[in-house]
Design a protein around this motif. Structure first.
Motif, PDB file in Angstrom:
ATOM      1  N   SER A   1      36.280  32.732  33.159  1.00 19.09           N
ATOM      2  CA  SER A   1      36.238  33.234  31.785  1.00 19.09           C
ATOM      3  C   SER A   1      35.212  32.471  30.954  1.00 19.09           C
ATOM      4  CB  SER A   1      37.615  33.104  31.116  1.00 19.09           C
ATOM      5  OG  SER A   1      38.539  33.945  31.758  1.00 19.09           O
TER       6      SER A   1
ATOM      7  N   ASP B   1      36.415  40.768  32.386  1.00 20.55           N
ATOM      8  CA  ASP B   1      37.203  39.580  32.729  1.00 20.55           C
ATOM      9  C   ASP B   1      38.586  40.020  33.194  1.00 20.55           C
ATOM     10  OD1 ASP B   1      38.285  37.095  33.057  1.00 20.55           O
ATOM     11  OD2 ASP B   1      37.928  36.415  31.002  1.00 20.55           O
ATOM     12  N   GLU B   2      38.782  40.016  34.497  1.00 21.09           N
ATOM     13  CA  GLU B   2      40.066  40.335  35.120  1.00 21.09           C
ATOM     14  C   GLU B   2      40.722  41.615  34.603  1.00 21.09           C
ATOM     15  OE1 GLU B   2      42.552  37.360  36.506  1.00 21.09           O
ATOM     16  OE2 GLU B   2      41.281  35.712  35.829  1.00 21.09           O
TER      17      GLU B   2
HETATM   18 MG   LIG Z   1      40.061  33.547  33.050  1.00 16.43          MG
END
Ligand SMILES: [Mg+2]
Ligand SMILES: Nc1ncnc2c1ncn2[C@@H]1O[C@H](COP(=O)(O)OP(=O)(O)O)[C@@H](O)[C@H]1O
Length: 239
Positions: A45, A164-165
């Motif tokens: 991140s 991000d994910e």
């Molecule tokens: Mg992360």
């Protein structure tokens, strides 16, 4: 070998005394899906936040098609074409689906007609969003909210999309749906940078992949190569 579309050189990010990203190099090629995978706390991140200009870089250079983005503020990075999908499906829950999508276009300077065309393209990609266009975003399921977040980022007309994910907190079947859609968007020509803890799924759809451990890149290769790599299998795929 063509020059990289997005080039990251020597990126370092620190939080106080903690060096979270310790000088990493990444290359994204145009029209490809590149993934950065690693465990919780590895620095994924932080890397994305640094690319988007949301955390300060201690060192390093980021160039998109030769344009140096390293010192630009976040909104100029978006205008330059690097757009991150909002984290945690942070859609604006008290606005409608359509309003959320329209907000995605706020940095654009082109006309309403083009924005309406893009809205229709996004509805074609996510028919569920079209059905629910006038409903509140807060009433969508988790998977639908993730799709809305992706749709909203697409409304900014990115040259490279950062995620991000996107799989976080979603049921496996929904994750497959999201990843299938990312592939479809990519087939339309969009360059994608996907950060994931879901290593198996991410490697499956990635053209190129990097593995990050405690702020350093420890492996890179094609998605298929890394899926077969014994070290990756041991550490991330349950042997
Ligand atoms: Mg992360
Ligand atoms: N705002 C912050 N302040 C201090 N340390 C942080 C902050 N955000 C992340 N970290 C630390 O930086 C490291 C990398 O975190 P992060 O980039 O969030 O990893 P990942 O996304 O791979 O899980 C971790 O050690 C984490 O605890």
């Amino acid at each position: 070998m063509s020059a990289a579309f997005l080039q990251v050189e020597g990126l370092k990010v620190s939080y106080g005394h903690i060096e979270a990203v310790k000088g990493i190099d990444l290359q994204l090629h145009e029209g490809q899906i590149t993934t950065l995978v690693g465990a919780n706390g590895a620095g994924k991140s932080t890397t994305l936040l640094a690319l988007s200009g949301l955390v300060k870089k201690a060192a390093g250079r980021v160039t998109l098609q030769g344009q140096d983005l390293s010192a630009l503020p976040p909104h100029k990075i978006v205008s330059a074409g690097m757009v991150q999908v909002a984290e945690g499906r942070a859609t604006l829950t008290t606005l409608t689906v359509r309003e959320n999508l329209e907000l995605g276009a706020y940095t654009r300077r082109d006309g309403r007609a083009q924005r309406m065309d893009d809205l229709e393209r996004i509805y074609a990609l996510f028919p569920r969003l079209k059905e629910r266009a006038d409903g509140l975003a807060g009433n969508l399921s988790g998977g639908e909210q993730q799709m809305l977040a992706i749709g909203r980022a697409l409304m900014a007309k990115p040259r490279v999309l950062l995620l991000d994910e996107p799989s976080m907190g979603l049921a496996p079947i929904i994750v497959q749906d999201i990843f299938r859609t990312l592939r479809e968007i990519n087939k339309g020509g969009l360059t994608i940078f996907l950060v994931e803890q879901n290593v198996r799924q991410a490697l499956k759809i990635a053209d190129r992949a990097y593995v990050i451990e405690t702020g350093r890149i420890v492996l890179e290769g094609s998605g298929q190569e890394l899926l077969r790599d014994p070290k990756v299998q041991d550490a991330y795929l349950g042997g």
